[in-house]
Design a protein around this motif. Structure first.
Motif, PDB file in Angstrom:
ATOM      1  N   GLU A  33      90.117  38.085  64.941  1.00  0.00           N
ATOM      2  CA  GLU A  33      89.166  38.346  66.023  1.00  0.00           C
ATOM      3  C   GLU A  33      88.471  39.703  65.882  1.00  0.00           C
ATOM      4  O   GLU A  33      87.324  39.847  66.291  1.00  0.00           O
ATOM      5  N   ILE A  34      89.142  40.682  65.286  1.00  0.00           N
ATOM      6  CA  ILE A  34      88.502  41.996  65.171  1.00  0.00           C
ATOM      7  C   ILE A  34      87.286  41.956  64.241  1.00  0.00           C
ATOM      8  O   ILE A  34      86.413  42.818  64.334  1.00  0.00           O
ATOM      9  N   GLU A  35      87.199  40.948  63.388  1.00  0.00           N
ATOM     10  CA  GLU A  35      85.995  40.780  62.571  1.00  0.00           C
ATOM     11  C   GLU A  35      84.785  40.514  63.466  1.00  0.00           C
ATOM     12  O   GLU A  35      83.689  41.017  63.210  1.00  0.00           O
ATOM     13  N   THR A  36      84.984  39.724  64.514  1.00  0.00           N
ATOM     14  CA  THR A  36      83.907  39.439  65.467  1.00  0.00           C
ATOM     15  C   THR A  36      83.516  40.698  66.215  1.00  0.00           C
ATOM     16  O   THR A  36      82.328  40.967  66.411  1.00  0.00           O
ATOM     17  N   ALA A  75      89.808  42.270  56.629  1.00  0.00           N
ATOM     18  CA  ALA A  75      88.607  41.847  55.904  1.00  0.00           C
ATOM     19  C   ALA A  75      88.018  43.065  55.187  1.00  0.00           C
ATOM     20  O   ALA A  75      88.209  44.197  55.633  1.00  0.00           O
ATOM     21  N   PRO A  76      87.285  42.848  54.077  1.00  0.00           N
ATOM     22  CA  PRO A  76      86.726  43.977  53.309  1.00  0.00           C
ATOM     23  C   PRO A  76      85.882  44.944  54.149  1.00  0.00           C
ATOM     24  O   PRO A  76      85.978  46.155  53.966  1.00  0.00           O
ATOM     25  N   ASN A  77      85.070  44.423  55.070  1.00  0.00           N
ATOM     26  CA  ASN A  77      84.235  45.318  55.884  1.00  0.00           C
ATOM     27  C   ASN A  77      85.061  46.150  56.858  1.00  0.00           C
ATOM     28  O   ASN A  77      84.611  47.200  57.313  1.00  0.00           O
TER      29      ASN A  77
END
Length: 185
Positions: A98-101, A137-139
């Motif tokens: 969820e932290i990607e969002t 995630a990479p970002n």
């Protein structure tokens, strides 16, 4: 004196309000029960960021709800922000996805430097704190990450946050100087 608008965002029940209250020295008696933030809470306090040579910084800490039903408010919340802190509970597997969002909505949409962003893996009372690497995630993996546990090492969190705040103030100062130079030349 600099005024920094810092957004605390992340999934529901990740500890954003608890951390915001701790860092701003705000006390709330809620009986220990979970009460979700509705929309946003704004906490104002003064701080002495690391590396600011004893200069005071006015901090507006925006404790944002983790509920997507407030998504229509996010553009107004994002406006003029100086930094974004994504808070999540690493013990909840869905939070890592969820932290990607949250990154896409609050960081990618702005021209913030990595130093103006921070990830806090907030460990709830009674959980094991592992300071190791998380499968991010990479970002997200290029952003600074700190682990927090208010039961065992509360002042470590405050120290790390003030270091982050120093980075934010430095980025704001450099941006202001570039803007002034562009006006002069």
């Amino acid at each position: 004196m600099f005024k920094a608008k810092i957004l605390f965002v992340g999934p529901n029940e990740s500890g954003k309000t608890v951390l915001a209250n701790f860092l701003s020295d705000t006390r709330e008696d809620v009986g220990g029960e979970y009460r979700p933030t509705r929309g946003v809470r704004i906490l104002e306090f003064e701080a002495h960021p690391e590396g600011s040579h004893d200069k005071t910084c006015e901090v507006e800490l925006w404790d944002c709800s983790g509920d997507f039903k407030f998504e229509s408010c996010w553009p107004a919340i994002i406006k003029d922000s100086s930094g974004v802190v994504i808070i999540f509970n690493p013990d909840v597997p869905s939070h890592l996805k969820e932290i990607e969002t949250w990154h896409a909505m609050f960081i990618s949409t702005q021209s913030l430097q990595d130093s103006q962003c921070l990830l806090i893996a907030h460990h709830k009372p009674g959980s094991e704190v592992e300071g190791g690497r998380l499968p991010l995630a990479p970002n997200l993996s290029r952003l600074p990450l700190i682990h927090s546990n208010l039961e065992e090492q509360p002042e470590d969190l405050r120290h790390a946050f003030y270091g982050y705040l120093g980075d934010v103030v430095k980025a704001m100062s450099e941006s202001r100087e570039r803007e002034e130079m562009s006006i002069i030349t």
